[in-house]
Design a protein around this motif. Structure first.
Motif, mmCIF file in Angstrom:
data_model
loop_
_atom_site.group_PDB
_atom_site.id
_atom_site.type_symbol
_atom_site.label_atom_id
_atom_site.label_comp_id
_atom_site.label_asym_id
_atom_site.label_seq_id
_atom_site.Cartn_x
_atom_site.Cartn_y
_atom_site.Cartn_z
ATOM 1 N N LEU A 258 11.121 -14.096 -2.488
ATOM 2 C CA LEU A 258 11.667 -13.806 -1.151
ATOM 3 C C LEU A 258 13.172 -14.063 -1.116
ATOM 4 C CD1 LEU A 258 8.839 -15.285 1.066
ATOM 5 C CD2 LEU A 258 9.667 -12.925 1.185
ATOM 6 N N LEU B 166 10.631 -6.038 -3.429
ATOM 7 C CA LEU B 166 9.898 -5.967 -2.166
ATOM 8 C C LEU B 166 8.486 -5.441 -2.399
ATOM 9 C CD1 LEU B 166 10.116 -6.425 0.909
ATOM 10 C CD2 LEU B 166 10.898 -4.059 1.105
ATOM 11 N N SER B 167 8.354 -4.474 -3.280
ATOM 12 C CA SER B 167 7.041 -3.934 -3.615
ATOM 13 C C SER B 167 6.151 -5.017 -4.239
ATOM 14 C CB SER B 167 7.195 -2.753 -4.570
ATOM 15 O OG SER B 167 5.947 -2.288 -4.987
ATOM 16 N N LEU C 21 6.393 -8.204 -3.728
ATOM 17 C CA LEU C 21 6.035 -9.117 -2.644
ATOM 18 C C LEU C 21 4.908 -8.550 -1.786
ATOM 19 C CD1 LEU C 21 9.585 -10.324 -1.630
ATOM 20 C CD2 LEU C 21 7.683 -11.812 -2.320
ATOM 21 N N LYS C 22 4.984 -7.269 -1.499
ATOM 22 C CA LYS C 22 3.928 -6.636 -0.699
ATOM 23 C C LYS C 22 2.604 -6.633 -1.455
ATOM 24 C CE LYS C 22 6.908 -3.771 2.159
ATOM 25 N NZ LYS C 22 7.326 -2.408 2.508
ATOM 26 N N HIS D 228 1.208 -10.040 -1.212
ATOM 27 C CA HIS D 228 0.685 -10.239 0.141
ATOM 28 C C HIS D 228 -0.672 -9.549 0.304
ATOM 29 C CE1 HIS D 228 0.577 -10.895 4.412
ATOM 30 N NE2 HIS D 228 0.579 -9.594 4.662
ATOM 31 N N ALA E 270 4.315 -14.182 6.839
ATOM 32 C CA ALA E 270 4.429 -12.811 6.335
ATOM 33 C C ALA E 270 5.483 -12.012 7.083
ATOM 34 C CB ALA E 270 3.078 -12.112 6.428
ATOM 35 N N ARG F 273 8.403 -12.564 7.146
ATOM 36 C CA ARG F 273 9.609 -12.473 6.318
ATOM 37 C C ARG F 273 9.668 -11.131 5.590
ATOM 38 N NH1 ARG F 273 9.762 -18.141 3.199
ATOM 39 N NH2 ARG F 273 7.644 -17.479 2.713
ATOM 40 N N LEU F 274 8.499 -10.593 5.226
ATOM 41 C CA LEU F 274 8.469 -9.261 4.607
ATOM 42 C C LEU F 274 8.921 -8.200 5.600
ATOM 43 C CD1 LEU F 274 5.112 -9.350 2.610
ATOM 44 C CD2 LEU F 274 7.431 -9.470 1.700
ATOM 45 N N GLN G 30 12.101 -5.727 5.151
ATOM 46 C CA GLN G 30 11.955 -4.269 5.243
ATOM 47 C C GLN G 30 12.858 -3.705 6.342
ATOM 48 O OE1 GLN G 30 9.834 -2.079 3.263
ATOM 49 N NE2 GLN G 30 11.309 -0.686 4.195
#
Length: 167
Positions: free
Chosen positions: A78, A105-106, A108-109, A112, A120, A122-123, A127
């Motif tokens: 993050l 980011l991908s 992290l997703k 998740h 969550a 924070r995502l 974005q």
């Protein structure tokens, strides 16, 4: 001085500079701690915070990439995404390269989706910040989409003090 004493000395110097808001000096001291113990993630994360505060997101991202390679962590990822975002936002639009940020980011997703992250939102903020930064002047729809995502995050987690501070 033996290695532990040198690490202690650099750590104290980094903390002194940090407490005075001398971020670049703090980061340089943190870099010495990393040099003395390159296999530890903690000093790399401290150096990244200092470099971010000093306004050098590229150096912060370098340390966070190294920390993530040593030990995978959602929090490190993050923070890396935040550093990558800041780095690209500092560049002129024509020079921005978002691939590393979007790849991170991908990941992290994906993490998740496998196991929901604490905070969550924070995502969502990452974005939305990307959507706003990457949106050109003629992309009002993308900006509206980012604003709606932020509103949704606020509705989903109205009790989160950290979220409210970010918004």
């Amino acid at each position: 001085l033996a290695l532990p004493e040198r690490q202690t000395a650099w750590t104290l110097l980094e903390r002194c500079h940090r407490s005075l808001g001398q971020w670049e000096e703090a980061a340089v001291a943190a870099e010495e701690i990393v040099r003395l113990d390159p296999d530890e993630t903690g000093p790399r994360i401290i150096a990244s915070y200092d470099w971010l505060a000093a306004g050098d997101a590229a150096r912060a991202a370098r340390h966070l990439t190294g920390a993530a390679e040593i030990q995978e962590s959602v929090d490190t990822r993050l923070l890396l995404a935040q550093a990558q975002l800041e780095r690209q936002r500092a560049l002129p639009v024509g020079e921005q390269k978002w691939e590393d940020f979007l790849d991170n980011l991908s990941k992290l997703k994906d993490q998740h989706a496998e196991r929901p992250l604490a905070n969550a939102w924070r995502l969502v903020l990452l974005q939305a910040a990307y959507d706003l930064a990457a949106a050109g002047p003629d992309q009002t729809g993308k900006r509206d989409q980012a604003r709606e995502a932020l509103r949704q995050a606020e509705r989903d987690d109205p009790e989160s003090a950290a979220l409210m501070k970010q918004l």
